[in-house]
Each structure stands twice: as C-alpha cells, then as structure tokens.
Write a protein that holds these residues in place. Structure first.
Motif, mmCIF file in Angstrom:
data_model
loop_
_atom_site.group_PDB
_atom_site.id
_atom_site.type_symbol
_atom_site.label_atom_id
_atom_site.label_comp_id
_atom_site.label_asym_id
_atom_site.label_seq_id
_atom_site.Cartn_x
_atom_site.Cartn_y
_atom_site.Cartn_z
ATOM 1 N N ASN A 183 7.071 63.972 1.335
ATOM 2 C CA ASN A 183 6.864 63.158 2.538
ATOM 3 C C ASN A 183 5.640 62.258 2.431
ATOM 4 N N MET A 184 4.636 62.777 1.743
ATOM 5 C CA MET A 184 3.296 62.235 1.907
ATOM 6 C C MET A 184 3.202 60.723 1.788
ATOM 7 N N ASP A 185 3.826 60.180 0.765
ATOM 8 C CA ASP A 185 3.617 58.758 0.513
ATOM 9 C C ASP A 185 4.627 57.845 1.199
ATOM 10 N N GLY A 186 5.530 58.442 1.964
ATOM 11 C CA GLY A 186 6.447 57.604 2.738
ATOM 12 C C GLY A 186 7.422 56.814 1.884
ATOM 13 N N LEU A 240 -0.497 58.331 5.345
ATOM 14 C CA LEU A 240 -0.406 59.530 4.502
ATOM 15 C C LEU A 240 -0.435 60.785 5.366
ATOM 16 N N ASN A 279 2.776 61.169 7.761
ATOM 17 C CA ASN A 279 4.001 61.465 7.014
ATOM 18 C C ASN A 279 4.095 62.922 6.604
ATOM 19 N N SER A 313 7.245 46.546 3.452
ATOM 20 C CA SER A 313 6.908 47.501 2.388
ATOM 21 C C SER A 313 6.928 48.930 2.913
ATOM 22 N N PHE A 341 9.283 49.946 4.957
ATOM 23 C CA PHE A 341 10.690 50.194 5.315
ATOM 24 C C PHE A 341 10.945 50.128 6.822
#
Lengths: 379, 379, 379, 379
Positions: free
Chosen positions: A21-24, D18, D21, D46, D48
């Motif tokens: 998940n962390m970096d999307g 970060l 998420n 970028s 999304f």
C-alpha cells in the motif's frame, strides 16, 4: 494485484499489505485469502475488495482472472501462505501468465525451487522473493561499498539472527505462527534454519556478492517436544576463500529480531544491524570509523533510491518491505511500457536466490547430521 | 613484589605496573626486567628500584631474594615475558617460596601447565593468571546472576573477540608485539587462538560456570606469510548440554578489542562487551531488558567489591586488571595474617584456569586439523 | 607529596590516591588527613605513611616539611578538603614553597580565588585544579580539532551534567557527601552549580577555547528543605558571538555522571560524553560522521600523550584523573631539571580556571536572582 | 479524502500520502495539489486521480465535493501547504462540512488558530494536527507511564530538536524547503521555533500532560542574511512547578532530526529519541534502568495499538505519521457508525494543540525580544 493466503489473523499477509500500500502504486483488487471460505470472504470484505473478486479457492481465482481483459486482470499475485503451499500456486500463476511475489523460503523442497526457477525462465515472467532485509537502504549501501573494492578483498563474514520467541513450547499452546513453523509437514526440513537462517544466508550472499561453497553445521532442538531445529550455527566457506559464521536461533530469550551482519576486508569492514537499520558502520584499519546514514546526500544510487524520508526520520521494516514491492512494480511497469528497468529497480531477490535458500536448508540439515566437518554446498 | 620481564617498550609489563600501582597496596621493589642486561638496568632505574634489586637474570633474583629476611624479601613475582619464558621462572619461583602472577596463556604447552598446577598444589602457594576480563565488575555480576538461577538453565553461549591489528603482515616490519605472537617458537601452537581465543574461552567458562566438553574448530591463516592462525571460529558443547560459538580473529580490520559475551537461558539472557564495560544488559523473555551499571547500589557483593568509583564514572581495563592484583594481594595478606580470605577476594583465575586454557589451545589446533566435526575436549 | 584531608571514608581523597598512584611517578609520603586526630593517624597508618609524617594539623605539616632538606621534603601538597577549607591551606602551602593540587571549586569565594591566583603568580609555583574531565584524551582531541579550524567557526555549545543522587533529602540522613555539599557554610553560595555546574562550565571553556561573557540563569531548589540549588540551566553567550546552554542538575533521578558536551561549527560538530569516554563523535554537514577512538594511531599528540592502553581497552575516570597528576608531575619534574615542559604536559587546569569557576558560581547565583534576562559575566 | 497542496516536489505532501496509504483504510480520490494548474494536473494524474477530481483551485474542489452525494464525496481534506495557506482552506473546509487534517503550525497567527479552534467546536467536525512525533508508540508509552504516577511527580523536562540543514544560506540557492521556511511572509513570526520548536513544545506538553506557564527565550539568527531565527533555547516553567529547557536549532551542522525528550520525576525518569524510536528508556533512582521496546507484549494499550510489527522489526517516522491518520480515520469511522471511538483512537493532536503551538511561537518571539527573564505564557 491479488493475494493468495493472508486472511485475518495471518501475520505476514498483513505485512505484505502494509508494504504494498505504502507507495500508492499497487492496488490489491482480488484475493483467495484463506482456505476457510468464511474467513476468505470476511477478510476480502474487510479489505474493500469487490465481491466478485473475493475467491475461496486460489485455483479459481487464477483461472478467472487469467480470462479477464488485460486492462482489468491482475498484474501479479502475492503468495503468503505457509511454506508447503508455495509451489503449486506459484507454478499455476506463472503458467497463467501472472508475475509472482512469494514469501521465503521459496518452496518446500530444493527440487521444487529448481522447477519453479525453470518455469520463471521459461515464461519470462518476474518473481519477487521476499527477503526483506535486502530492501534496507543501508544494506544496499553496504553491498555497493563492498563491491566498489574500496575496502579490499573480503576475508571474514559474521551474520546472525537471534530470536527468543520460541524459547518455550509455544506450539503446544496452539499459537498459529509457532504451530506451522515447527511442523515439518508445513514448514519443511528445517525449523529455525528455514525460517530465519535463510534470511541470514541470503543477507550474507547479497551483501558480499559471494557464494557459499562449503559448510559445517551444528543444529539443535533445545525446547523439549519440538519437532524441528530451533537453534543452530554454521561455519561457512565462500567462493573467494573467505570464511564466515552464521548464527540463527529462536531460543535466545529476550532477543527480538536484531539480524546483524559484519564483513571484514583487507582495509576495513562494514557492520549493519536491523535494530539500528538506518545506520551503516564503515570501519577502517587506520582511520576513524564512519557512520553512514539513510536519507543523506552522500549515498550510492542503490541506497538513495530506496529512501523515502530525510535523514534522521527513521525508516523501518515496512519501508524495507515496501522497497521490494516498489522495485518489483517499477520493473514490471517498465517492461510493460517496453522500457528497460533501471539497475536499481532490478535489485530484488528472485528465483535464483530462492534456489540457493532451499539449497541452504537442505545442505545445512545434511551437515547437521554428518560426522564430517565440512560438506560441499550442493545446489 | 618483583617482576620478570616487562622492561622498557614491553607492552604488558607496563600494564601490569599501572594495575598493581593503582591501589597503593603493592610495591614493585625488585626486577629482572629484560634478558638484555643494559635494558634491565635502565628499566629498573626508570622505575626507581634500588640498585641492589635490579637484576639482569631472573634466576639470580629468585636466589638472592629467597635468601633475604622475610620482612624484606619479595612476597610474589610477576612473570610478564613471552609465552615460551613462563614455565621455568614460574616453577623456580614456586620452588623458592614465592607466590606467582603470570600472564596468559599460562605456559607454552598443556604438559607444562599441568606440571605447574601440580607444583602450585604441592607448595600451597598462590598463583594469579591474568585473564583480565574476569576482573570487570559487570562480568562478575553476570556470573552471579547466571549462578543465582534467576534466568533458568543456560542454553546458548556466544563469545567473540574480534581484533584487526594483524590485518597486515605486521611481523614483517619487525614490530615487537606482532613478531613474537606470530612465531610458533615463542608463542606456541596457536596464534590468535592462544592470544585472544584463550581469553574468550576463559570468559565463557568463568561467566557460565560451565565446562566445554566438545569442540569443532575452523582455524585460518589469512595473511600471507604468517606462521600461525590469525582467525578462527569454534563450535562449543558444554557439560550441561548447552551449545555455543566462540569467534576470535585478529584480521577484522577496524576492530579494536571489543570482547563480548552473550549467554541465553530459559527465561532471559545477559550481554556484556568491553567497549561498554560498565554496563551489563539483562534481557527477559517477557519484560523489559534491564541495564545493570557498575558502581550502583543494587549490585551483588562480587561486583561491588570490584568497583572503585560511583556509577557513571567509568572504570576500564586498568581497573579490571588492578582488580586481579588487588584480590590476589588481599588473599595473600589474609593468609599471611592467618585469616580466611573472603569469597570475593578468592575470585581470581589461577592454575586450574591455566590448564584449561592450554587444553583449549591444544584441542582447538587438533580440531582445526581434523576432518571430523566434533572432538572431545581433552585435558 | 603530601595530602591535606582525604582521611578514611572521604570520597575524593581516595580518588586522588588512586589517580596519583597509577603511574608510579608520585609517592604519598606525608599527610594531615583529617581534622579528627584519631582519624588522621589511623588513615595515615593504613596508607603506610611513616609515623613521623602522619600529621594531625596541616599547619604543622607545612611548617615541618618546609624545614626539611630539599631531597626529603614534599614536592607538592594535595588539598582535598571541603570547599571552605581550600583557601587557607593553599595560601600557606604556596608561602612555604610547595606546589599545590586542589579540588574544585578552587576556593569558597571569588575574592579568595583571585588572591590565590595572585599568590601563585607571585611565587612562580604551580597549581593544579582538578577539573578531571579535561584529562580525558578524547576531550583533548575535541579541543584540538576545534582549534585547528577544520570545523569552521564555533556557533553553538550544549553542555550538560545530569546527576540524580540528590533526588531525595539525603542530607537529612547525615550522609557525609550530601551534608557538606548542600550546606552553604561549607559548600559556598551555590549547590549543584558549584559542585557540577563548574565542571560543565570549565569543560565548555576548555574545549572551545572561548570565554563566556553573558549569562542568564534559572536556578531551582527542588527538594524540600534543601538550603542550596540542586538544579539549574544557564543560557550562555561566548566572546566570539556563539551561544550555548549549560544544564546541571542533581535531581535527575536515574542519572549517574554522564557529563556531555556538543559543539557545533560552520562545517560540523563534535560530541563527547563521559559514559562513552573513549569515543569522540565528529559530525559533518555533508559527509559521514566519524568515530574517533582513544588509543588509536591517528590522534593528535595532546590526546595520544594521555592514553595508556591500546584502542578498545577502555580507560576511564581514574585514568583521566591520573592524567592531571601525571601532567602536573611531568611539568614539575621538567622545571626542577631546568627543562621546558612540553605543551602537552602544561595542558592542565590551574588558578586561572579556578578564578573563572568561582566567577561562574557568583555570576550564576546573581543571575538566578535577577529579573533581567542577561547579565555580564564579571570576574 | 482529498488533498490541498502537496504536488510534485513538495516534501510533506508526499509524506502524507505515504502515511495515509499505509493501512489501506484511506483513499486519496481528489486533490487541488498546486496553485500552478499544470503542476496540479500532472500531479493528480501521477497519483491516479480521476480526471474529474483533479482540481486547480481548492475552493472549487471544496464547493464541488460538498455538493456530491454523501457516499461519493470526500470524508476529509488534508492541507499540506506552507503555513500562510493553512487558515483559509481549513475554515472553508470546515464550513463545507469536511473534517480536516492540517500540517503544523496550525495557522499563520495565534488569532487565526483561535478562530479555527472555535470553528471546529462550532461545527463538531474533527481536526487532526500533524505533530508526528506523538504518533510513535514509545512516546505514547512514555506518556502513559508518566501519567500512571509510578515515577512520582514530574520535576524536570529537557526537550531538544537539533537539525543542521540550515547551517548555510540555503535559501539563497532557491531550495524550495529553505525558501518558504525562512520567509516571514510564508512561514510566520518564527523560523526554527515555528518549524521544529513547536514540535518540541508539543512533545513536551503531550508526554508530560503539563502546560507551560512561563518562558524565557534566547533566539538567534546565526546564518548571515537569514530573515528569521535559526536557533534558540527556551527555559520553561510548567503548571505543576516543574522546570524545563527546550532547545531547537537548525544550524547544528551534522545533526539530522534526532528530536529527544527526557523527563525526570521523584523516583525516576524517561528518555526517548527519534533516532532510536522503538526504544523507551525508563530510569530509576535505585534499580536498573529498563528498556521498553515497541511491539512487545508488556506495553500499555495506547502504545500497543500503535504498533504494526513484532518487536525488533523497526517502525519509523512514516508509521508514526500513519498512526495519526489511522487514529483520525478510526475516530471518524466510529462517529459515522454512531459508535464511541476508543480512547486510544482519540489520542491525536487537534485544534487545542494548534492554539498552544501558535501561542508558543508568539510568546517565544516576544520573550526573545524582552530584556526581562520570564514572561507569562499567554494564550
């Protein structure tokens, strides 16, 4: 992406989700999260999966998802089940055209690992093996420093992974993590050596860029009633002539997860430990030791690419784990776009490391039973 | 007291004098400080010895001093020569009625060590063997905690002594310390294992109160041209069934003298290292680790007896060394006065530890050459 | 040499003896060790003093010793009494021609300190003021690095001395150390600021080579019933424009004696603390921090002159204290021989530092009582 | 949720993403990510975001989103713009019915902060102020220990935040972070005191549960040409009579972000620093200090709720930040479901802490300019 295993109450599945998940950049959209259908459904819902993509059988998931239009279907699947349920879903996923993320040790046996590696090569798909510790920026800095030659030839390697959580007969209480990890039917030939010894082994080969060629192992089962080793030490010989010691134990009462590596060369050495993960000590024969720190401006590109925050804001285990996923995703994305992935992105463990890890388990068990000191490390 | 060896430019002789001076209870009054007569005389003068008690031959010193009236003659002699000149002066000193302080390893061979031990027992005189690290108060605290049973049965021992000063072919430059320590004629069968491995071995047996019964050694000579081992690792088995790892190396470039021991038991463990000598970490399976500190009020009598300054004012290597001398002197003084020395005073290494140290050297060399994994630790 | 004060059960007198004995260059031959004649005699005997040189009155000692032939009489006297008994014996000793060692703070008042300094200058004799922390080799290394200019101009100084031993009303129990230190009649105008604040102040001025010119103090008496400050913080301004913070407290429960200094300059900074006394951290704006270690080959001459053992064998508080004595003795010896003492030997605190320390006490008390923020640091 | 500010190249916006998420419970679906429309659009893509929810003006975003059906529209907005663009979007968001996350310091002036707090209270909506350090589990453990009374009354607080990144005139190079933070028009009345002093202040009040009532500040602008303070120290008085020292500097060359707090009470104290964020030292007057570790079984519910991984797998700054978001989200979710949020979830900084932070800035600037030592801390 989709996940196989990792339902409610599973440990490592939750860690995978935190990391991805962390970096999307990665979205969990499908899952066969448990062999128990109720748990699978409940877990899928709690993760906001679409009902149509909550599966109760990974085979059905792989079948159905493979049949979807390319812009909808999964890019890759993560396999976070116990060791004995790694090989089949991984093979099937590859056959269905999915890239694969898999927990270590890669399979239940060395033979399976070799087959899986062959399948990866045959399909041209990518596989990420989750040796998390190689995702730490300062571990990458250590590797780069050692490879640069500035410290001279490598002579000695000490790597250790002391844990204390299996100091009692925890599996007797039904604790889930302890139960499968100490059960040869689910865990494999080795206990502590498979669970954490493989991490230490991988870390040593990764950081040094060397390969172990001979070993001498002392494996012990300390806690009464336990079915697999819970402690061990292994003398190592590397392919450049260097020697080493690997220590892994799960009965070091009071220890947490302070995996640590020290490498000594002709002119100096490096030292890294997870407890102080953002620091790399670089020692010199005749000048002051240096403290390399994550997030600083003087790091190598492999290290700095894997930092997210400025120096002094500690990054930890989840960030290291997320680095594996991020590099894997960047690599896939580049390939999908027809671009060549950067060297820094390709720097993640894969099937090759998986085969060596399984070889470590088999060799270390064999050596543990041998009366001879050294045995060749056979792959 | 008098000194044999330790003239100008000798390393360990100077350390002995710093240590024995510290508490103002011991006076150096005679010496045969060098086999070179000029150096012997010059060294004696620089130490303010009376001209009549500056000797150029230890045999003459022992003869003459033995003939002096009891209130004038030496109480004991310290032998601080290289290993190959330990046995003869020690035997002669005992025969002449002097108590003896001797550097480790106690002799040049196991056979000599046994003879010397027999002589000590025969004469009823005392012998102090300078395993300095057992003089640290927090090492004593560790021993007491482990013996108290509060941590449960001992299961695992890690002991290490990494040095880096022999990373190059230093003996080729004529450097005195390197020259004799790497010369089998002066040092004995082992290099690093004799010089620092014996310290690690002694520390492990002292702190745990256990005895090693089986070993498996990997000895290496890393630096080209060197005549003895400069690196090694030894797997250990103890007489209570515990296992262990001993690492000693002199080619860990950038390392100083950070000898370290970790012992794990059923309920917790201890960790001590020389770099932070005034701290003892006590770890627990299910509660916070504790930081025991030298000079505090909660220490055991064996630890607190060996502290001189309040907590936080660090005591170091020389104080640990001085503790050996002080306890030896207190013991002699009590015996001379017809009193029974306290348990805390008697807690210094002696001939028994010397024999075990020599056995370690001989067994470790034998194991290093063996194709079999385990050999019995023979004494 | 001879000692005034420091009989049985005194704390700092025993420390002085440990320190002066260590190097075997100084001999305690006379003493007026207590104002209690019985204690004086008993203490003298336990230290093996000749009966004829055990005195019960320091005045008699100074008279008699001064009349002795030059080769027999004392070279210097050490005054280790409580603060209110510093000035008179020191003045008399100087008048009688003896060099003087004196505990800090140098006197009971600033006025006395100035008189004493004038007497030192008038007689041409030497005075050693025991600011022990300046005797640590890595403190000297810090000073040399800062003075070399390699770090750029000094901008910020943090110095702290946290202790916890006065967290309770210890003086109410009759404990000797607590009793006189918290008694304005024996200790002087300040409590914690006189006892340990002066050490922190001296350390800051020594290491930086700067002088404090303005201060703003917050003094507190935390423990009920206490007669002097037991806690305080002081904002500092230095003569080069740098600012600083000095913290000294004796009610930081759980703290020992971890005096610590950090200095920041344009290009980097240094950090030293007593708890890790053999290490000096050198930090840089844009490259890895460096770990300077005592006993290594790359140290400055001022640091290496003050090391006795190889790197990694920790030296501590007593060695730092012994360095003061050794440098003082080397200086006296050189002067007696008509030689010029080396710069490294002359690097010990003296009357000048004593006057500044007393000025610190008086200014800090004045500022503590002032409603204005800044006061000039008056000497 | 939606984001205001935080486009490409912004530092703290990326950190927010970060953090939000990580736990897979919050989704970024809309954004007005820059005042530069091109950057806003490019950044949104970028990330999304759906094209329809990429905004170039936060006012339009808040209008449009407020008009959406409840199941589609944003739950909350995060404001990650420079200080001078906090107040207006926050007020508008609240007026439109959105919960708000906002970077510290909460506003540009104390007056604005009070208005914003009033608006929060009026609307009944929730506000999260991002004092990240209070999200660390071991900071929460410290608070709970101090509040439990086991250490006795609080007497002394040391809090420090040393940074080195503004040691040079970085704003002169156009570096974005340095430029706005040193510009009074964008940053506010204070430089270092607003940027990091507020963090230290908040940490001190959070951990102790006390309030500062009087201060004495020394503010400095060290680097030539700089428009705001880049260094300072503040003496503190708390509402229970305790005193303290706060140090914040951005010119400590070589320092990263090692924010640290020590609190001393009658019976012991606590120490925490970000560099070793998973450790809390608990010191005692008369027994060994204890090492509390994140992820262990013996932690308080407030601490353990904020841990994700087993002990020894370090969690860092992003996890601490994610804890703020997770607790905020759990609180919103509970309220939306009509349930009462747990105490552990409600433990996040909000408008009240925002007002105190702005008061800190205004008071510290006022004190810095005052000739008097103490000023009352006015809110």
């Amino acid at each position: 992406m989709g996940m196989i295993g990792g339902g409610k109450d599973a440990f490592i599945g939750a860690v995978h989700r935190l990391a991805l998940n962390m970096d999307g950049q990665i979205e969990l959209v499908a899952g066969a999260l448990s062999i128990n259908p109720e748990v699978a459904v409940e877990s899928g819902r709690s993760l906001f999966l679409d009902e149509s993509r909550i599966y109760t059988d990974y085979k059905i998931m792989l079948e159905k998802e493979a049949a979807m239009p390319v812009e909808e279907k999964l890019d890759f699947v993560s396999i976070v089940t116990p060791n004995f349920v790694h090989f089949e879903p991984a093979m099937m996923a590859l056959e269905k055209g999915f890239h694969v993320v898999i927990e270590k040790p890669i399979t239940f046996s060395l033979e399976q690992a070799k087959q899986l590696k062959a399948k990866v090569e045959e399909t041209g798909l990518d596989l990420l093996l989750c040796h998390t510790y190689t995702g730490y920026p300062m571990v990458k800095q250590a590797k780069q420093l050692l490879q640069s030659g500035v410290l001279g030839k490598i002579r000695k390697v000490y790597v250790e992974y002391p844990q204390g959580w299996l100091s009692t007969f925890l599996e007797g209480t039904g604790q889930a993590q302890a139960s499968w990890r100490t059960d040869p039917k689910r865990s494999g030939k080795a206990g502590s050596m498979g669970d954490i010894g493989t991490h230490a082994f991988n870390l040593a080969e990764y950081v040094t860029g060397l390969q172990v060629v001979k070993i001498c192992a002392d494996l012990n089962t300390i806690v009464e009633g336990r079915m697999l080793d819970d402690d061990g030490a292994v003398l190592l010989n590397f392919n450049n002539g260097a020697s080493g010691v690997l220590m892994a134990t799960q009965i070091a009462a009071g220890e947490e997860n302070n995996v640590k590596i020290r490498v000594y060369c002709e002119k100096g050495g490096i030292e890294w430990k997870q407890e102080d993960a953002n620091t790399l000590l670089v020692k010199w024969l005749d000048k002051p030791a240096e403290i390399y720190r994550a997030g600083t401006g003087y790091l190598d590109s492999f290290a700095s690419h894997n930092c997210r925050t400025p120096a002094g804001h500690p990054e930890g285990y989840l960030e290291a784990f997320a680095n594996l996923y991020r590099n894997f995703a960047l690599t896939l994305k580049a390939k999908i776009s027809g671009e060549h992935p950067k060297e820094e992105w390709l720097d993640f463990p894969s099937a090759k490391e998986g085969v060596r890890g399984m070889a470590f388990i088999e060799n270390v068990v064999k050596s543990g039973q041998s009366d001879y000191k050294w045995i060749s490390f056979e792959v």
